[in-house]
Motif scaffolding. Structure first.
Motif, short mmCIF file in Angstrom:
data_model
loop_
_atom_site.label_atom_id
_atom_site.label_comp_id
_atom_site.label_asym_id
_atom_site.label_seq_id
_atom_site.Cartn_x
_atom_site.Cartn_y
_atom_site.Cartn_z
N SER A 122 98.72 7.70 3.35
CA SER A 122 96.87 8.43 3.55
C SER A 122 97.42 9.59 4.32
N ALA A 123 96.79 11.06 4.23
CA ALA A 123 96.57 12.04 4.46
C ALA A 123 95.09 12.57 4.85
N SER A 124 94.95 13.34 6.06
CA SER A 124 92.73 13.98 5.72
C SER A 124 93.50 15.24 5.88
N ILE A 125 92.82 16.40 5.48
CA ILE A 125 92.68 17.52 6.21
C ILE A 125 91.47 17.69 6.83
N ASN A 126 91.73 19.05 7.92
CA ASN A 126 89.84 19.58 8.07
C ASN A 126 89.78 20.69 8.06
N LEU A 127 89.14 21.62 7.98
CA LEU A 127 88.77 23.13 7.95
C LEU A 127 87.82 23.02 9.21
N ASN A 128 88.67 23.93 10.24
CA ASN A 128 88.05 23.72 11.16
C ASN A 128 86.41 24.63 11.69
N PRO A 129 85.64 24.50 11.51
CA PRO A 129 84.46 25.24 11.25
C PRO A 129 84.50 26.41 12.67
N THR A 130 84.97 26.52 13.39
CA THR A 130 84.69 26.87 14.70
C THR A 130 85.54 28.63 14.77
N GLN A 131 86.51 28.42 13.39
CA GLN A 131 87.03 29.45 13.21
C GLN A 131 86.07 30.59 12.05
N PRO A 132 86.32 31.46 11.63
CA PRO A 132 85.45 32.04 10.49
C PRO A 132 86.59 32.19 9.52
N LEU A 133 84.74 30.62 8.00
CA LEU A 133 86.03 31.04 6.73
C LEU A 133 85.24 31.62 5.97
N SER A 134 86.48 31.66 4.89
CA SER A 134 85.57 32.40 3.89
C SER A 134 86.27 32.21 2.66
N ASN A 135 85.28 32.04 1.25
CA ASN A 135 85.95 32.20 -0.10
C ASN A 135 86.10 32.98 -0.62
N GLY A 136 86.49 34.12 -0.27
CA GLY A 136 87.05 35.16 -0.63
C GLY A 136 88.15 36.96 0.44
N ALA A 137 88.11 37.56 0.18
CA ALA A 137 88.54 38.53 0.97
C ALA A 137 87.91 39.11 1.87
N ASP A 138 87.78 38.45 3.20
CA ASP A 138 86.98 39.23 4.17
C ASP A 138 88.37 38.95 5.12
N SER A 139 88.60 40.72 5.85
CA SER A 139 89.76 41.00 7.14
C SER A 139 89.97 40.25 8.35
N ASN A 140 88.10 39.68 8.24
CA ASN A 140 87.45 38.94 9.99
C ASN A 140 87.51 37.20 9.64
N ALA A 141 88.54 36.62 8.58
CA ALA A 141 88.27 35.47 8.56
C ALA A 141 89.31 34.85 7.63
N TYR A 142 89.37 33.37 7.29
CA TYR A 142 90.54 32.73 7.21
C TYR A 142 89.76 32.23 5.72
N ASP A 143 90.64 33.16 4.30
CA ASP A 143 90.65 31.90 3.20
C ASP A 143 90.34 31.37 3.04
N VAL A 144 89.81 30.09 2.43
CA VAL A 144 89.80 28.66 2.37
C VAL A 144 91.01 28.46 1.47
N TRP A 145 90.99 29.00 0.26
CA TRP A 145 92.12 28.72 -0.79
C TRP A 145 93.12 28.72 0.09
N THR A 146 94.20 30.09 0.43
CA THR A 146 94.49 30.27 1.58
C THR A 146 95.04 29.00 2.35
N VAL A 147 94.07 28.49 3.34
CA VAL A 147 94.12 27.95 4.32
C VAL A 147 94.45 26.61 3.70
N PHE A 148 93.13 25.77 2.36
CA PHE A 148 93.50 24.02 1.87
C PHE A 148 94.96 24.27 1.15
N ILE A 149 95.98 25.41 0.75
CA ILE A 149 97.00 25.16 -0.02
C ILE A 149 98.21 25.17 0.78
#
Length: 191
Positions: A122-149
Motif C-alpha cells: 500500500s502507499a499514499s501521497i500527500n501534496l502539502n498545501p502550505t507550499q505554493p502549488l500550481s498546474n503549470g508554469a509559475d515561478s513562485n510555485a511547485y508544478d503539481v504534475w512535476t511533484v506527483f510524478i
C-alpha cells in the motif's frame, strides 16, 4: 476466535514495513508488483486530477509488470500525518492534501512493504498545501504534475537523484514532467 483474529492481525503488522520516502537513496529494494489504485482527496480540481493521470501514465507506459492508477471516486480523509507517524496504521492508497507546517517539501509519499518479499502492499501521497502549488508554469510555485510524478517514482522504489531525472528535487518554477533516458534506464534495470 477473537484471540486468533488478534494474532493474525499482529502477524500481518509484523510482516509489513512502513517507509516514509525522505531518504535520498538512488534505488530502493522494494517493487510494485500489482495494480495500485489511489483515491484522490475530494478537493482536487479537474486539472490536478488530469495531471495525476498523466504522471501515472508516464511510469505505466514504460513497464507492463505494474500499474499505478487514480480512482474515479474520492475521499474526504485528512489523516495522512497520523498514518505517516505510525499511529494510524498503514498507508491507505490515497492522495491527500494535508498541511505540513514544519516542512517545506511540496509532496511526500509513504509506502508499506511486505518485509519477506519487499513488494509494495500500500502507499499514499500527500501534496502539502502550505507550499505554493500550481498546474503549470509559475515561478513562485511547485508544478503539481512535476511533484506527483516524483512522488509516484518513490512508490516504485526510486530515491532522489542529482541527474537529469524526475526524481531530482527541483525548485519552485521548475517543470519536469517526463521520464528522462536516465529514468528509463533505471526503470528497465529494476522492473
Amino acid at each position: 476466535m477473537r484471540v486468533v483474529s488478534i494474532l493474525v492481525a499482529l502477524a500481518l503488522m509484523v510482516s509489513l514495513l512502513t517507509i516514509p520516502t525522505s531518504a535520498a537513496e538512488e534505488m530502493r529494494s522494494w517493487k510494485l508488483m500489482k495494480t495500485l489504485t489511489l483515491l484522490p482527496y475530494k478537493g482536487f480540481g479537474s486539472t490536478t486530477l488530469s495531471h495525476f493521470n498523466e504522471a501515472f501514465w508516464q511510469w505505466n507506459k514504460e513497464c507492463s509488470t505494474y500499474s499505478l492508477q487514480r480512482s474515479l471516486t474520492t475521499h474526504e480523509d485528512t489523516d495522512f500525518y497520523i498514518i505517516m507517524n505510525g499511529t494510524g496504521g498503514l498507508p491507505q492508497n490515497k492522495i491527500y492534501k494535508a498541511s505540513r507546517w514544519n516542512n517545506s517539501s511540496p509532496g511526500v509519499a509513504h509506502i508499506a512493504c511486505n518485509t519477506s518479499s519487499t513488494e509494495v502492499v500500500s502507499a499514499s501521497i500527500n501534496l502539502n498545501p502550505t507550499q505554493p502549488l500550481s498546474n503549470g508554469a509559475d515561478s513562485n510555485a511547485y508544478d503539481v504534475w512535476t511533484v506527483f510524478i516524483h512522488e509516484a517514482g518513490h512508490i516504485l522504489g526510486f530515491g532522489h537523484s542529482d541527474r537529469d531525472s524526475v526524481m531530482k528535487v527541483t525548485p519552485k518554477g521548475t517543470i519536469n514532467r517526463y521520464l528522462s533516458n536516465y529514468d528509463l534506464n533505471r526503470l528497465n534495470s529494476k522492473y
